[in-house]
Design a protein around this motif. Structure first.
Motif, PDB file in Angstrom:
ATOM      1  N   ARG A 122       0.829  -1.207   0.000  1.00  0.00           N
ATOM      2  CA  ARG A 122       0.000   0.000   0.000  1.00  0.00           C
ATOM      3  C   ARG A 122       0.872   1.269   0.000  1.00  0.00           C
ATOM      4  O   ARG A 122       0.369   2.369  -0.111  1.00  0.00           O
ATOM      5  N   HIS A 123       2.197   1.075   0.224  1.00  0.00           N
ATOM      6  CA  HIS A 123       3.146   2.181   0.117  1.00  0.00           C
ATOM      7  C   HIS A 123       4.045   1.917  -1.083  1.00  0.00           C
ATOM      8  O   HIS A 123       4.706   0.875  -1.126  1.00  0.00           O
ATOM      9  N   VAL A 124       4.072   2.838  -2.020  1.00  0.00           N
ATOM     10  CA  VAL A 124       4.861   2.603  -3.220  1.00  0.00           C
ATOM     11  C   VAL A 124       5.796   3.789  -3.466  1.00  0.00           C
ATOM     12  O   VAL A 124       5.465   4.931  -3.122  1.00  0.00           O
ATOM     13  N   LEU A 125       6.975   3.484  -3.991  1.00  0.00           N
ATOM     14  CA  LEU A 125       7.943   4.528  -4.347  1.00  0.00           C
ATOM     15  C   LEU A 125       8.082   4.519  -5.865  1.00  0.00           C
ATOM     16  O   LEU A 125       8.562   3.534  -6.431  1.00  0.00           O
ATOM     17  N   VAL A 126       7.621   5.571  -6.520  1.00  0.00           N
ATOM     18  CA  VAL A 126       7.649   5.646  -7.984  1.00  0.00           C
ATOM     19  C   VAL A 126       8.981   6.250  -8.431  1.00  0.00           C
ATOM     20  O   VAL A 126       9.364   7.334  -7.952  1.00  0.00           O
ATOM     21  N   LEU A 127       9.689   5.548  -9.326  1.00  0.00           N
ATOM     22  CA  LEU A 127      11.007   6.027  -9.764  1.00  0.00           C
ATOM     23  C   LEU A 127      11.074   6.198 -11.274  1.00  0.00           C
ATOM     24  O   LEU A 127      10.419   5.467 -12.027  1.00  0.00           O
ATOM     25  N   THR A 128      11.924   7.138 -11.679  1.00  0.00           N
ATOM     26  CA  THR A 128      12.271   7.299 -13.092  1.00  0.00           C
ATOM     27  C   THR A 128      13.763   7.607 -13.156  1.00  0.00           C
ATOM     28  O   THR A 128      14.375   7.928 -12.133  1.00  0.00           O
ATOM     29  N   GLY A 129      14.338   7.565 -14.357  1.00  0.00           N
ATOM     30  CA  GLY A 129      15.647   8.171 -14.562  1.00  0.00           C
ATOM     31  C   GLY A 129      15.418   9.679 -14.650  1.00  0.00           C
ATOM     32  O   GLY A 129      14.357  10.175 -14.260  1.00  0.00           O
ATOM     33  N   GLU A 130      16.374  10.395 -15.162  1.00  0.00           N
ATOM     34  CA  GLU A 130      16.182  11.842 -15.318  1.00  0.00           C
ATOM     35  C   GLU A 130      16.258  12.190 -16.793  1.00  0.00           C
ATOM     36  O   GLU A 130      17.322  12.509 -17.307  1.00  0.00           O
ATOM     37  N   ALA A 131      15.145  12.071 -17.479  1.00  0.00           N
ATOM     38  CA  ALA A 131      15.068  12.423 -18.896  1.00  0.00           C
ATOM     39  C   ALA A 131      13.830  13.299 -19.074  1.00  0.00           C
ATOM     40  O   ALA A 131      12.714  12.784 -19.136  1.00  0.00           O
ATOM     41  N   SER A 152      -2.119   3.797  -0.394  1.00  0.00           N
ATOM     42  CA  SER A 152      -2.435   4.821   0.606  1.00  0.00           C
ATOM     43  C   SER A 152      -1.300   5.835   0.709  1.00  0.00           C
ATOM     44  O   SER A 152      -1.481   6.921   1.234  1.00  0.00           O
ATOM     45  N   SER A 153      -0.110   5.480   0.230  1.00  0.00           N
ATOM     46  CA  SER A 153       1.011   6.418   0.259  1.00  0.00           C
ATOM     47  C   SER A 153       1.839   6.264  -1.018  1.00  0.00           C
ATOM     48  O   SER A 153       2.224   5.146  -1.378  1.00  0.00           O
ATOM     49  N   ILE A 154       2.060   7.377  -1.698  1.00  0.00           N
ATOM     50  CA  ILE A 154       2.876   7.344  -2.917  1.00  0.00           C
ATOM     51  C   ILE A 154       4.047   8.313  -2.754  1.00  0.00           C
ATOM     52  O   ILE A 154       3.854   9.513  -2.545  1.00  0.00           O
ATOM     53  N   VAL A 170       2.072  17.010  -5.172  1.00  0.00           N
ATOM     54  CA  VAL A 170       1.258  16.881  -3.950  1.00  0.00           C
ATOM     55  C   VAL A 170      -0.225  16.878  -4.334  1.00  0.00           C
ATOM     56  O   VAL A 170      -1.010  16.057  -3.856  1.00  0.00           O
ATOM     57  N   ALA A 171      -0.591  17.772  -5.251  1.00  0.00           N
ATOM     58  CA  ALA A 171      -1.996  17.850  -5.673  1.00  0.00           C
ATOM     59  C   ALA A 171      -2.431  16.552  -6.357  1.00  0.00           C
ATOM     60  O   ALA A 171      -3.584  16.145  -6.261  1.00  0.00           O
ATOM     61  N   ALA A 172      -1.466  15.885  -7.015  1.00  0.00           N
ATOM     62  CA  ALA A 172      -1.805  14.634  -7.706  1.00  0.00           C
ATOM     63  C   ALA A 172      -1.913  13.458  -6.728  1.00  0.00           C
ATOM     64  O   ALA A 172      -2.479  12.420  -7.063  1.00  0.00           O
ATOM     65  N   GLY A 173      -1.339  13.623  -5.524  1.00  0.00           N
ATOM     66  CA  GLY A 173      -1.452  12.544  -4.545  1.00  0.00           C
ATOM     67  C   GLY A 173      -0.133  12.041  -3.990  1.00  0.00           C
ATOM     68  O   GLY A 173      -0.103  11.036  -3.288  1.00  0.00           O
ATOM     69  N   VAL A 174       0.955  12.750  -4.272  1.00  0.00           N
ATOM     70  CA  VAL A 174       2.257  12.341  -3.735  1.00  0.00           C
ATOM     71  C   VAL A 174       2.383  12.840  -2.289  1.00  0.00           C
ATOM     72  O   VAL A 174       2.067  13.991  -1.997  1.00  0.00           O
ATOM     73  N   ASP A 175       2.824  11.974  -1.396  1.00  0.00           N
ATOM     74  CA  ASP A 175       3.066  12.452  -0.025  1.00  0.00           C
ATOM     75  C   ASP A 175       4.517  12.243   0.396  1.00  0.00           C
ATOM     76  O   ASP A 175       4.902  12.649   1.488  1.00  0.00           O
ATOM     77  N   GLY A 176       5.337  11.611  -0.450  1.00  0.00           N
ATOM     78  CA  GLY A 176       6.728  11.384  -0.058  1.00  0.00           C
ATOM     79  C   GLY A 176       7.717  11.673  -1.180  1.00  0.00           C
ATOM     80  O   GLY A 176       7.406  11.485  -2.360  1.00  0.00           O
ATOM     81  N   LEU A 177       8.887  12.167  -0.793  1.00  0.00           N
ATOM     82  CA  LEU A 177       9.952  12.475  -1.758  1.00  0.00           C
ATOM     83  C   LEU A 177      11.248  11.840  -1.268  1.00  0.00           C
ATOM     84  O   LEU A 177      11.633  12.027  -0.110  1.00  0.00           O
ATOM     85  N   THR A 178      11.902  11.079  -2.134  1.00  0.00           N
ATOM     86  CA  THR A 178      13.235  10.563  -1.817  1.00  0.00           C
ATOM     87  C   THR A 178      14.211  11.207  -2.784  1.00  0.00           C
ATOM     88  O   THR A 178      13.974  11.202  -3.992  1.00  0.00           O
ATOM     89  N   ASP A 363       0.369   2.546   6.966  1.00  0.00           N
ATOM     90  CA  ASP A 363       0.333   3.318   8.213  1.00  0.00           C
ATOM     91  C   ASP A 363      -0.021   4.768   7.929  1.00  0.00           C
ATOM     92  O   ASP A 363       0.197   5.655   8.747  1.00  0.00           O
ATOM     93  N   TRP A 364      -0.526   5.019   6.750  1.00  0.00           N
ATOM     94  CA  TRP A 364      -0.798   6.397   6.354  1.00  0.00           C
ATOM     95  C   TRP A 364      -1.872   6.386   5.287  1.00  0.00           C
ATOM     96  O   TRP A 364      -1.930   5.488   4.450  1.00  0.00           O
ATOM     97  N   ASP A 365      -2.745   7.366   5.322  1.00  0.00           N
ATOM     98  CA  ASP A 365      -3.744   7.504   4.265  1.00  0.00           C
ATOM     99  C   ASP A 365      -3.911   8.987   4.001  1.00  0.00           C
ATOM    100  O   ASP A 365      -3.974   9.782   4.947  1.00  0.00           O
ATOM    101  N   ALA A 366      -3.952   9.359   2.719  1.00  0.00           N
ATOM    102  CA  ALA A 366      -4.074  10.779   2.379  1.00  0.00           C
ATOM    103  C   ALA A 366      -5.301  11.395   3.046  1.00  0.00           C
ATOM    104  O   ALA A 366      -5.349  12.602   3.301  1.00  0.00           O
ATOM    105  N   ALA A 367      -6.302  10.548   3.362  1.00  0.00           N
ATOM    106  CA  ALA A 367      -7.524  11.064   3.994  1.00  0.00           C
ATOM    107  C   ALA A 367      -7.212  11.687   5.352  1.00  0.00           C
ATOM    108  O   ALA A 367      -7.951  12.564   5.819  1.00  0.00           O
ATOM    109  N   PHE A 368      -6.098  11.274   6.003  1.00  0.00           N
ATOM    110  CA  PHE A 368      -5.732  11.895   7.288  1.00  0.00           C
ATOM    111  C   PHE A 368      -5.594  13.401   7.111  1.00  0.00           C
ATOM    112  O   PHE A 368      -6.007  14.182   7.957  1.00  0.00           O
TER     113      PHE A 368
END
Ligand code: SF4
Length: 374
Positions: A122-131, A152-154, A170-178, A363-368
Motif C-alpha cells: 500500500r506504500h509505493v515509491l515511484v522512480l524514473t531516470g532523469e530524462a 495509501s502512500s505514494i 502533492v496535488a496529484a497525490g504524492v506524499d513522499g519524496l526521496t 500506516d498512512w492515508d491521504a484522507a488523514f
C-alpha cells in the motif's frame, strides 16, 4: 537561511580531522548525553566508537521502540522509466550505457501497480531516470493520479523539481519524496557526474527543502555509500537530516543507507563501507534524530537486513525490481542495479514477525490530511 548556508560552515577536511581525532572519552560523553547533538554525532560515527557498538545498538533499539513501536513499514519501488540524460558513472541508467530503455505506458504502469497491490503493498515509491522528455511533470502527475486509488502512500524518486513542480505532485497525490545527494563532496560530485542537469550540485542539495516547502509529508535523503569517505558523508547526511527536521518539522524526515551495488557500466566503489560501519551509521543517526525514519533497501543481503531489524530500522523495501515493467511484463527494460535480497514480501514479513516486529503495509492515508484540514 538554507541548508547550503549550514553546509558552508563545515570544511570537509576539518570535519574528517575532527572525526578521526575523536577519543574514547568523547564517545562515552556522547553516549551519556540525554540528547546527543551534532558534535556528539561526530564522536559516534568515529573509528573510536567502533568499540562501543553494543551500547550504541542497545540505545538505538530502545529509542526506536519508544518512538515507532514494533512496526517496520513495508514499501516497494515502482520504476516507470529507465531513460536518462545524465552521466552518473556509478549508475546502470547512465545515458552512455547501451541498455534496453523503456518508459511504461499508462496501461503498463497500471498493470505493474495492480501486481504490487495484489501483493498487499500500500506504500509505493515511484522512480524514473532523469530524462525531461521521457516523463514530464504532467505525465508523472497523471500516472500518480491513475494509481492513487491502489495505494495509501505514494512517494517519488525522480528528477529534482522546483517548488511549483512539487506542489503539482502533492496535488496529484504524492506524499513522499526521496532524493539522495549521492555525495556531499562538491569536487567528487563533479568527477562522478560527467554531464547532464545532475551536474548541478547546489540544485540537488536544495531539493529536499523545495519538497518541504511544497508540503511533501515524508522527505527521504541519503548519500550513496561507497562514493565518498564514509565518515564525512555520514556526518553531512546527519547535518542535512537535522536541518530538515528543524526547518520542515511538518514533514517526517528519513535517512536511507544505500550501499553501491553492481550495475551496468561496472563501476567499482571508491570506498569500501563495511557492515560494521553501516551498523554504526544507523545507530548514530538514531541517537542524533530519535524521530527520523531509517530505511533499508534490498540492496543489502538478506542476512544483514535481518540482523539490522532490531537496531533502529523503520522502513524496508521488499520484492523489488529495479527495471521498468519488472512486476508484470516480460519485455522490461534493464534494471538500475542488481538487488541482493530477492526474497518474496511474504518471506520478509515472516522474518520480521519472527524478530518480534510487525510488517506494516499501511500506516498512512491521504484522507488523514483531509480530516485535519476540515
Ligand atoms: S543516478 Fe539517476 S540521474 Fe544518474 S544516471 Fe542514474 S538514473 Fe540517471
Amino acid at each position: 537561511m538554507t541548508f547550503f548556508d549550514e553546509f558552508q560552515k563545515h570544511d570537509h577536511r576539518r570535519v574528517l580531522d575532527r572525526i578521526m581525532g575523536m577519543k574514547a572519552q568523547d564517545v562515552e560523553r556522547a553516549l551519556q548525553a540525554e540528547r546527543p547533538g551534532i558534535e556528539d554525532f561526530q564522536a559516534l560515527i568515529s573509528p573510536a566508537a567502533e568499540d562501543y557498538l553494543e551500547p550504541m545498538a542497545a540505545r538505538s533499539h530502545r529509542i526506536t521502540r519508544q518512538r515507532f513501536g514494533n512496526n517496520i513499514q513495508m514499501y516497494v519501488p515502482l520504476y516507470i522509466s529507465n531513460e536518462c540524460t545524465n552521466g552518473c558513472v556509478y549508475c546502470g541508467f547512465n545515458a552512455n550505457n547501451p541498455v534496453h530503455r523503456k518508459t511504461l505506458t499508462m496501461e503498463e504502469i497500471e498493470q505493474d501497480a495492480l501486481a504490487l497491490h495484489r501483493q498487499e503493498f500500500r506504500h509505493v515509491l515511484v522512480l524514473t531516470g532523469e530524462a525531461p522528455n521521457a516523463v514530464r511533470n504532467e505525465e508523472l502527475a497523471a500516472a500518480i493520479r491513475k494509481i492513487r486509488p491502489l495505494f495509501s502512500s505514494i512517494s517519488i524518486e525522480v528528477y529534482p523539481m522546483d517548488v511549483a513542480g512539487y506542489r503539482e505532485m502533492v496535488a496529484a497525490g504524492v506524499d513522499g519524496l526521496t532524493i539522495y545527494q549521492e555525495t556531499y563532496d562538491p569536487d567528487l560530485y563533479k568527477e562522478l557526474h560527467l554531464f547532464g542537469k545532475k551536474r548541478d550540485f547546489l540544485w540537488r542539495l536544495g531539493t529536499p527543502e523545495r519538497g518541504g516547502e511544497a508540503g511533501i509529508r515524508r522527505i527521504g535523503i541519503g548519500a550513496l555509500l561507497g562514493l565518498g569517505n564514509f565518515y564525512v558523508e555520514t556526518f553531512f547526511t546527519g547535518l542535512h537530516a537535522l536541518y530538515l527536521a528543524h526547518r520542515h518539522w511538518r514533514s517526517l524526515v528519513s535517512v536511507s543507507f544505500p550501499r553501491i551495488r553492481p550495475a551496468e557500466g561496472g563501476f567499482a566503489p571508491l570506498y569500501q563501507v563495511t557492515d560494521k560501519q553501516m551498523v554504526q551509521g544507523i545507530c548514530a543517526m538514531r541517537l542524533l534524530l530519535p524521530d527520523c525514519g531509517l530505511t533499508l533497501s534490498t540492496r543489502e543481503s538478506a542476512r544483514f537486513r535481518d540482523n539490522l531489524i532490531p537496531l533502529g530500522v523503520t522502513q524496508m523495501s521488499a520484492g523489488s525490481s529495479t527495471a521498468p515493467g519488472g512486476y508484470s511484463h516480460k519485455d522490461e527494460g534493464t534494471g538500475q542495479f542488481n538487488i541482493d535480497d530477492d526474497r518474496s514480501p511474504e518471506e520478509i514479513s515472516r522474518v520480521i514477525r519472527s524478530k518480534g516486529y510487525e510488517a506494516v503495509w499501511k500506516d498512512w492515508d491521504a484522507a488523514f490530511l483531509e480530516d485535519t484540514a476540515s
